[in-house]
Every structure is written in structure tokens, then in C-alpha cells.
Design a protein around this motif. Structure first.
Motif, PDB file in Angstrom:
ATOM      1  N   GLY A 221       0.799  -1.223   0.000  1.00  0.00           N
ATOM      2  CA  GLY A 221       0.000   0.000   0.000  1.00  0.00           C
ATOM      3  C   GLY A 221       0.829   1.269   0.000  1.00  0.00           C
ATOM      4  N   VAL A 222       2.161   1.149   0.061  1.00  0.00           N
ATOM      5  CA  VAL A 222       3.023   2.332   0.035  1.00  0.00           C
ATOM      6  C   VAL A 222       3.963   2.247  -1.165  1.00  0.00           C
ATOM      7  CG1 VAL A 222       2.910   2.629   2.528  1.00  0.00           C
ATOM      8  CG2 VAL A 222       4.752   1.283   1.542  1.00  0.00           C
ATOM      9  N   ARG A 223       4.379   3.398  -1.666  1.00  0.00           N
ATOM     10  CA  ARG A 223       5.202   3.445  -2.871  1.00  0.00           C
ATOM     11  C   ARG A 223       6.562   2.775  -2.695  1.00  0.00           C
ATOM     12  NH1 ARG A 223       3.662   6.251  -7.179  1.00  0.00           N
ATOM     13  NH2 ARG A 223       1.790   7.558  -7.021  1.00  0.00           N
ATOM     14  N   GLU A 224       7.076   2.757  -1.491  1.00  0.00           N
ATOM     15  CA  GLU A 224       8.385   2.145  -1.239  1.00  0.00           C
ATOM     16  C   GLU A 224       8.386   0.658  -1.562  1.00  0.00           C
ATOM     17  OE1 GLU A 224       8.506   5.965  -0.041  1.00  0.00           O
ATOM     18  OE2 GLU A 224       6.969   4.504   0.499  1.00  0.00           O
ATOM     19  N   PHE A 225       7.200   0.054  -1.606  1.00  0.00           N
ATOM     20  CA  PHE A 225       7.102  -1.360  -1.948  1.00  0.00           C
ATOM     21  C   PHE A 225       7.678  -1.618  -3.336  1.00  0.00           C
ATOM     22  CE2 PHE A 225       4.784  -4.936  -3.869  1.00  0.00           C
ATOM     23  CZ  PHE A 225       5.011  -5.927  -2.933  1.00  0.00           C
ATOM     24  N   GLY A 226       7.465  -0.673  -4.247  1.00  0.00           N
ATOM     25  CA  GLY A 226       7.955  -0.827  -5.612  1.00  0.00           C
ATOM     26  C   GLY A 226       9.457  -0.878  -5.714  1.00  0.00           C
ATOM     27  N   GLU A 227      10.158  -0.363  -4.714  1.00  0.00           N
ATOM     28  CA  GLU A 227      11.610  -0.394  -4.704  1.00  0.00           C
ATOM     29  C   GLU A 227      12.144  -1.572  -3.894  1.00  0.00           C
ATOM     30  OE1 GLU A 227      12.750   3.334  -3.098  1.00  0.00           O
ATOM     31  OE2 GLU A 227      11.795   4.528  -4.688  1.00  0.00           O
ATOM     32  N   ALA A 228      11.298  -2.131  -3.017  1.00  0.00           N
ATOM     33  CA  ALA A 228      11.746  -3.185  -2.105  1.00  0.00           C
ATOM     34  C   ALA A 228      11.635  -4.581  -2.697  1.00  0.00           C
ATOM     35  CB  ALA A 228      10.954  -3.111  -0.805  1.00  0.00           C
ATOM     36  N   VAL A 229      10.803  -4.755  -3.730  1.00  0.00           N
ATOM     37  CA  VAL A 229      10.666  -6.064  -4.376  1.00  0.00           C
ATOM     38  C   VAL A 229      11.064  -5.926  -5.842  1.00  0.00           C
ATOM     39  CG1 VAL A 229       8.856  -6.829  -2.802  1.00  0.00           C
ATOM     40  CG2 VAL A 229       8.225  -5.715  -4.950  1.00  0.00           C
ATOM     41  N   ARG A 230      11.506  -7.017  -6.415  1.00  0.00           N
ATOM     42  CA  ARG A 230      12.036  -6.959  -7.776  1.00  0.00           C
ATOM     43  C   ARG A 230      10.960  -6.618  -8.788  1.00  0.00           C
ATOM     44  NH1 ARG A 230      15.758 -11.802  -9.763  1.00  0.00           N
ATOM     45  NH2 ARG A 230      17.056 -10.791  -8.177  1.00  0.00           N
ATOM     46  N   ASN A 231       9.820  -7.250  -8.696  1.00  0.00           N
ATOM     47  CA  ASN A 231       8.746  -7.009  -9.662  1.00  0.00           C
ATOM     48  C   ASN A 231       7.422  -6.854  -8.916  1.00  0.00           C
ATOM     49  OD1 ASN A 231       7.110  -6.782 -11.882  1.00  0.00           O
ATOM     50  ND2 ASN A 231       7.156  -8.959 -12.398  1.00  0.00           N
ATOM     51  N   PRO A 232       7.031  -5.616  -8.608  1.00  0.00           N
ATOM     52  CA  PRO A 232       5.803  -5.411  -7.838  1.00  0.00           C
ATOM     53  C   PRO A 232       4.524  -5.602  -8.642  1.00  0.00           C
ATOM     54  CG  PRO A 232       6.717  -3.298  -8.485  1.00  0.00           C
ATOM     55  CD  PRO A 232       7.705  -4.357  -8.939  1.00  0.00           C
ATOM     56  N   ASP A 233       4.623  -5.581  -9.981  1.00  0.00           N
ATOM     57  CA  ASP A 233       3.423  -5.582 -10.810  1.00  0.00           C
ATOM     58  C   ASP A 233       2.539  -6.791 -10.535  1.00  0.00           C
ATOM     59  OD1 ASP A 233       4.366  -3.279 -11.868  1.00  0.00           O
ATOM     60  OD2 ASP A 233       4.782  -4.052 -13.871  1.00  0.00           O
ATOM     61  N   GLY A 234       1.246  -6.507 -10.420  1.00  0.00           N
ATOM     62  CA  GLY A 234       0.261  -7.540 -10.161  1.00  0.00           C
ATOM     63  C   GLY A 234      -0.058  -7.715  -8.696  1.00  0.00           C
ATOM     64  N   THR A 235       0.813  -7.244  -7.820  1.00  0.00           N
ATOM     65  CA  THR A 235       0.582  -7.380  -6.388  1.00  0.00           C
ATOM     66  C   THR A 235      -0.473  -6.381  -5.927  1.00  0.00           C
ATOM     67  OG1 THR A 235       2.891  -8.026  -6.074  1.00  0.00           O
ATOM     68  CG2 THR A 235       1.668  -7.365  -4.110  1.00  0.00           C
ATOM     69  N   PHE A 236      -1.377  -6.837  -5.082  1.00  0.00           N
ATOM     70  CA  PHE A 236      -2.374  -5.965  -4.474  1.00  0.00           C
ATOM     71  C   PHE A 236      -1.838  -5.418  -3.163  1.00  0.00           C
ATOM     72  CE2 PHE A 236      -4.935  -8.475  -7.328  1.00  0.00           C
ATOM     73  CZ  PHE A 236      -5.958  -7.625  -7.727  1.00  0.00           C
ATOM     74  N   GLY A 237      -2.214  -4.202  -2.859  1.00  0.00           N
ATOM     75  CA  GLY A 237      -1.828  -3.578  -1.600  1.00  0.00           C
ATOM     76  C   GLY A 237      -3.036  -3.016  -0.883  1.00  0.00           C
ATOM     77  N   ILE A 238      -2.840  -2.703   0.375  1.00  0.00           N
ATOM     78  CA  ILE A 238      -3.908  -2.148   1.201  1.00  0.00           C
ATOM     79  C   ILE A 238      -3.388  -0.876   1.841  1.00  0.00           C
ATOM     80  CG2 ILE A 238      -5.411  -2.517   3.185  1.00  0.00           C
ATOM     81  CD1 ILE A 238      -5.053  -5.563   2.652  1.00  0.00           C
ATOM     82  N   ALA A 239      -4.134   0.212   1.697  1.00  0.00           N
ATOM     83  CA  ALA A 239      -3.716   1.494   2.255  1.00  0.00           C
ATOM     84  C   ALA A 239      -4.879   2.147   2.984  1.00  0.00           C
ATOM     85  CB  ALA A 239      -3.212   2.416   1.150  1.00  0.00           C
ATOM     86  N   GLN A 240      -4.544   2.916   3.989  1.00  0.00           N
ATOM     87  CA  GLN A 240      -5.586   3.672   4.683  1.00  0.00           C
ATOM     88  C   GLN A 240      -6.128   4.807   3.802  1.00  0.00           C
ATOM     89  OE1 GLN A 240      -7.068   3.475   7.674  1.00  0.00           O
ATOM     90  NE2 GLN A 240      -5.886   1.916   8.750  1.00  0.00           N
ATOM     91  N   TRP A 241      -5.298   5.260   2.845  1.00  0.00           N
ATOM     92  CA  TRP A 241      -5.705   6.379   1.978  1.00  0.00           C
ATOM     93  C   TRP A 241      -4.896   6.301   0.705  1.00  0.00           C
ATOM     94  CZ3 TRP A 241      -2.575  10.389   0.171  1.00  0.00           C
ATOM     95  CH2 TRP A 241      -3.235  11.470  -0.435  1.00  0.00           C
ATOM     96  N   PHE A 242      -5.496   6.753  -0.387  1.00  0.00           N
ATOM     97  CA  PHE A 242      -4.804   6.858  -1.657  1.00  0.00           C
ATOM     98  C   PHE A 242      -5.438   8.022  -2.404  1.00  0.00           C
ATOM     99  CE2 PHE A 242      -3.382   5.631  -5.917  1.00  0.00           C
ATOM    100  CZ  PHE A 242      -2.085   5.188  -5.646  1.00  0.00           C
ATOM    101  N   PRO A 243      -4.637   8.877  -3.059  1.00  0.00           N
ATOM    102  CA  PRO A 243      -5.205  10.059  -3.724  1.00  0.00           C
ATOM    103  C   PRO A 243      -6.160   9.686  -4.851  1.00  0.00           C
ATOM    104  CG  PRO A 243      -2.896   9.749  -4.331  1.00  0.00           C
ATOM    105  CD  PRO A 243      -3.173   8.806  -3.208  1.00  0.00           C
ATOM    106  N   GLY A 244      -7.139  10.568  -5.053  1.00  0.00           N
ATOM    107  CA  GLY A 244      -8.093  10.377  -6.134  1.00  0.00           C
ATOM    108  C   GLY A 244      -9.416   9.793  -5.711  1.00  0.00           C
ATOM    109  N   SER A 245      -9.787   9.951  -4.439  1.00  0.00           N
ATOM    110  CA  SER A 245     -11.030   9.355  -3.961  1.00  0.00           C
ATOM    111  C   SER A 245     -12.272  10.078  -4.492  1.00  0.00           C
ATOM    112  CB  SER A 245     -11.064   9.391  -2.430  1.00  0.00           C
ATOM    113  OG  SER A 245     -11.173  10.721  -1.954  1.00  0.00           O
ATOM    114  N   ASP A 246     -12.121  11.366  -4.822  1.00  0.00           N
ATOM    115  CA  ASP A 246     -13.246  12.177  -5.311  1.00  0.00           C
ATOM    116  C   ASP A 246     -14.361  12.311  -4.275  1.00  0.00           C
ATOM    117  OD1 ASP A 246     -12.049  12.554  -7.834  1.00  0.00           O
ATOM    118  OD2 ASP A 246     -12.868  10.653  -8.568  1.00  0.00           O
ATOM    119  N   GLN A 247     -14.070  12.011  -3.034  1.00  0.00           N
ATOM    120  CA  GLN A 247     -15.067  12.151  -1.980  1.00  0.00           C
ATOM    121  C   GLN A 247     -15.022  13.556  -1.419  1.00  0.00           C
ATOM    122  OE1 GLN A 247     -16.187   9.027   1.116  1.00  0.00           O
ATOM    123  NE2 GLN A 247     -14.827  10.321   2.307  1.00  0.00           N
ATOM    124  N   PRO A 248     -16.167  14.220  -1.274  1.00  0.00           N
ATOM    125  CA  PRO A 248     -16.150  15.588  -0.749  1.00  0.00           C
ATOM    126  C   PRO A 248     -15.667  15.631   0.695  1.00  0.00           C
ATOM    127  CG  PRO A 248     -18.400  14.744  -0.822  1.00  0.00           C
ATOM    128  CD  PRO A 248     -17.543  13.747  -1.539  1.00  0.00           C
TER     129      PRO A 248
END
Length: 357
Positions: A221-248
Motif C-alpha cells: 500500500g506504500v510506494r516504497e514497496f515498488g523499490e523493495a521487491v524486484r517485480n511489484p506488478d500484479g501485487t495488491f496492496g492495502i492502504a488507509q488512503w490513496f489520492p483520487g477518492s473524489d469524496q467531498p
């Protein structure tokens, strides 16, 4: 204490943050976000001390921060927030919790801790709902947890929700057992632990002769994951927040306003530690201004009556325990080495084809 008792009639929001030590990446973001929020608010100021990612240091400096503040925010991390909650109960403080999602942390001290985060036991709900919506028979689900209480709480909640959704084969245990036991042809992995534990588990799982069809990790769920594993593509993550929710945002700055201000101040985009800290300050100050008072006896009933939204998402707490009930985690999937949010419903809305990745 009056709600305008800070210098120049401004509310002073105090917090211990991990400006150094193992949680410093998260703590510095949260501290910077509070400064950005204060500049947007215009009628508040921030007092921050370094807890050095250490519970002993936190216990040493938090009383001084509390004494010099109108409103007190907790530290980042479930471990440190557990200590802060204990101190709040002993000293009679109210701590606004933006950094500890452990179920035991959120419910340990009713009347003394107000939590904005989705509890750990509900972390995996979006991924499991997404998985349950897929067509075809459900695969075997293996849920690996780390050594700490946080990982075990995530895993326990995920297992309970999986049974509720109708999964027929669910196994939970330490990562070593989940990866070394005889593996089925078709299985899905959820891993919940520290960032280091999760990245190690994901790396090991992807290197198996029979790897999981899908993998979901809290760490992804954090961007650092992409640097910590060799191939992050396809992996699902869980985050408390992510930009672009469009919620008022009914309270405080909206998401675009906060993102722009943070980027202008820091030269980079904020992660979820920043959003949750800023939103917590918004909620605390709103309650103080609404009551005209910043003491615990006034703030607690005001907070328990709130049902609203901020840039971080929905907010409502259980009136008996103070645990968060309305906020939901965000499901993310990595593609082209970038995390992308996947909007889900609490229950599977439709049948789709399950794809490996």
C-alpha cells in the motif's frame, strides 16, 4: 482549557512524531502534513517533538507536549500509539489517534482515544470483497501474519471475513508455515506484518515453484514497496488512503487543496501518513471550536456525535469504545511499477473474471 487558549488566540496542536529512527519516513511526512494543514487553517499552530521511534523516548517527552498543547495527537505506529493510549488514560488526556490501527489500541481506553483509522481487523475487507466478486470456484486462501500483534489482528479479521464471504478453504499462520506447507495448484496469499516482513514474504512467495495466483500485502500500500521487491506488478496492496477518492470533504481542506499545498511545501506528493495526520488535526480542531473548549470531558461527546468526511475519507467512531467504524481501507494494484487504486464495495457488486498477476 479554552479552545482559543494558544498563542495569539490560536489553538495549539501538539504531537510526538518519529522524526528519526525506524518510523522516520512516516513520522516526517505526518509532521510536515501538520505544518501544511496549519498554514491552510490559518488559526492554529503546531508543536512537534521527536519520539525517535522509541517508546521510552515517547514516554519521556509526551507529558511536556501535552502540557504545552490545547489538543494532543498521537504518534505514528501501533506500537507507539499503544504506549500513548496508556499514558492518556493514566493522565486524563484525550489523544487523537492517526497512527495506530491495532484493534486493541483503538478500543483500549474509551473516553481517552479517538481513532480515525480503519481497525487492523478490517484491513483486508476490500481485497476479499474483490476476490469474492470473481467468477469461478474460490481458490484456497492462505493468510500469513508477522510476529507482532498488528499482523495477527489483520490476519484474524481477514480470516473471519473470508468465512463470512463464503470461502471454503482458509488457512492462517506465520509466513514460514504458509509458504512451506504443501501448496495447492490454485491459491491466493494475503500477508500482514511489518514492511520488512511483508516484502520478504512476497519475494519468497513469488520465487516458489508453485507461486500464488494472486498476492495481497499490507506493505504494497506504500510506494516504497515498488523499490523493495524486484517485480511489484500484479501485487495488491492495502492502504488507509490513496489520492483520487473524489469524496467531498465536509470538514477541512479538500483533497486537491491539500495535495497542492503539500507539494508546494515539500516538493513531493504526500502518502497516507500525511493525509491521516492532517485529517486528524482537522477533526480535533473542529470539535474544540464547536464546543468552545479543549478539555477531554467536552471533546469526547462531541467527537462521538460526529458523522462526517475529511480529505482522508469517512469518519465516525463507536460511541462506547472510540474505535473507527466508517472509514475503509483502499485496495491498490501495482501495474507498470506504479500503484493504482481499485474502488470496491463492501460486498461484491458483480461477477468478473479473476486474472492472475
Amino acid at each position: 482549557m479554552d479552545a482559543d487558549s494558544g498563542a495569539n488566540g490560536r489553538l495549539r496542536v501538539g504531537a510526538c512524531m518519529s522524526l528519526s529512527g525506524r518510523f522516520s519516513w512516516f513520522g516526517r511526512q505526518a509532521a510536515r502534513a501538520l505544518e501544511v494543514w496549519a498554514s491552510l487553517d490559518g488559526q492554529a499552530e503546531v508543536l512537534i517533538e521527536d519520539d525517535a521511534s522509541d517508546a521510552r523516548r515517547l514516554r519521556a517527552v509526551l507529558p511536556s507536549v501535552a502540557a504545552r498543547s490545547d489538543l494532543l495527537l498521537g504518534p505514528y505506529s501501533t506500537m507507539l500509539m499503544r504506549a500513548a493510549g496508556d499514558m492518556a488514560a493514566e493522565a486524563g488526556w484525550l489523544v487523537w489517534n492517526h497512527g495506530g490501527s491495532g484493534d486493541d489500541v483503538e478500543t483500549a481506553h474509551p473516553g481517552h482515544v479517538v481513532s480515525v483509522l480503519t481497525p487492523a481487523s478490517r484491513y483486508a475487507e476490500p481485497f476479499l470483497s474483490h476476490l469474492a466478486a470473481c467468477a469461478g470456484p474460490m481458490p484456497e486462501l492462505r493468510i500469513a501474519h508477522g510476529k507482532g500483534r498488528f499482523g495477527r489482528q489483520v490476519a484474524s479479521g481477514a480470516e473471519a471475513y473470508a468465512w463470512q464471504l463464503g470461502f471454503s478453504h482458509v488457512i492462517t499462520g506465520p509466513a514460514d508455515a504458509m509458504l512451506s506447507d504443501e501448496l495447492p495448484e490454485d491459491w491466493v496469499l494475503i500477508t500482514a506484518g511489518t514492511f520488512e516482513e511483508d516484502t520478504e514474504t512476497v519475494t519468497r512467495a513469488h520465487g516458489l515453484a508453485r507461486p500464488p495466483r494472486l498476492t495481497c500485502a499490507v506493505a504494497a500500500g506504500v510506494r516504497e514497496f515498488g523499490e523493495a521487491v524486484r517485480n511489484p506488478d500484479g501485487t495488491f496492496g492495502i492502504a488507509q488512503w490513496f489520492p483520487g477518492s473524489d469524496q467531498p470533504s465536509l470538514l477541512g481542506p479538500n483533497e486537491p487543496e491539500f495535495l497542492d499545498a503539500y507539494h508546494a511545501a515539500a516538493g513531493e506528493s504526500p502518502g497516507y501518513p500525511a493525509a491521516q495526520a492532517a485529517a486528524t488535526a482537522v477533526l480535533a480542531v473542529h470539535c474544540a471550536r464547536q464546543t468552545g473548549n479543549a478539555d477531554r470531558e467536552s471533546l469526547w461527546p462531541t467527537a462521538t456525535a460526529l458523522d462526517t468526511t475529511t480529505l482522508f475519507g469517512a469518519f465516525k467512531i463507536d460511541q462506547a469504545t472510540g474505535a473507527q467504524t466508517n472509514h475503509r481501507t483502499v485496495l491498490i494494484r501495482w501495474a507498470d511499477k506504479e500503484p493504482i487504486a481499485i474502488r470496491t464495495q463492501a460486498k461484491a457488486p458483480q461477477q468478473t473474471t479473476l486474472k492472475a498477476g
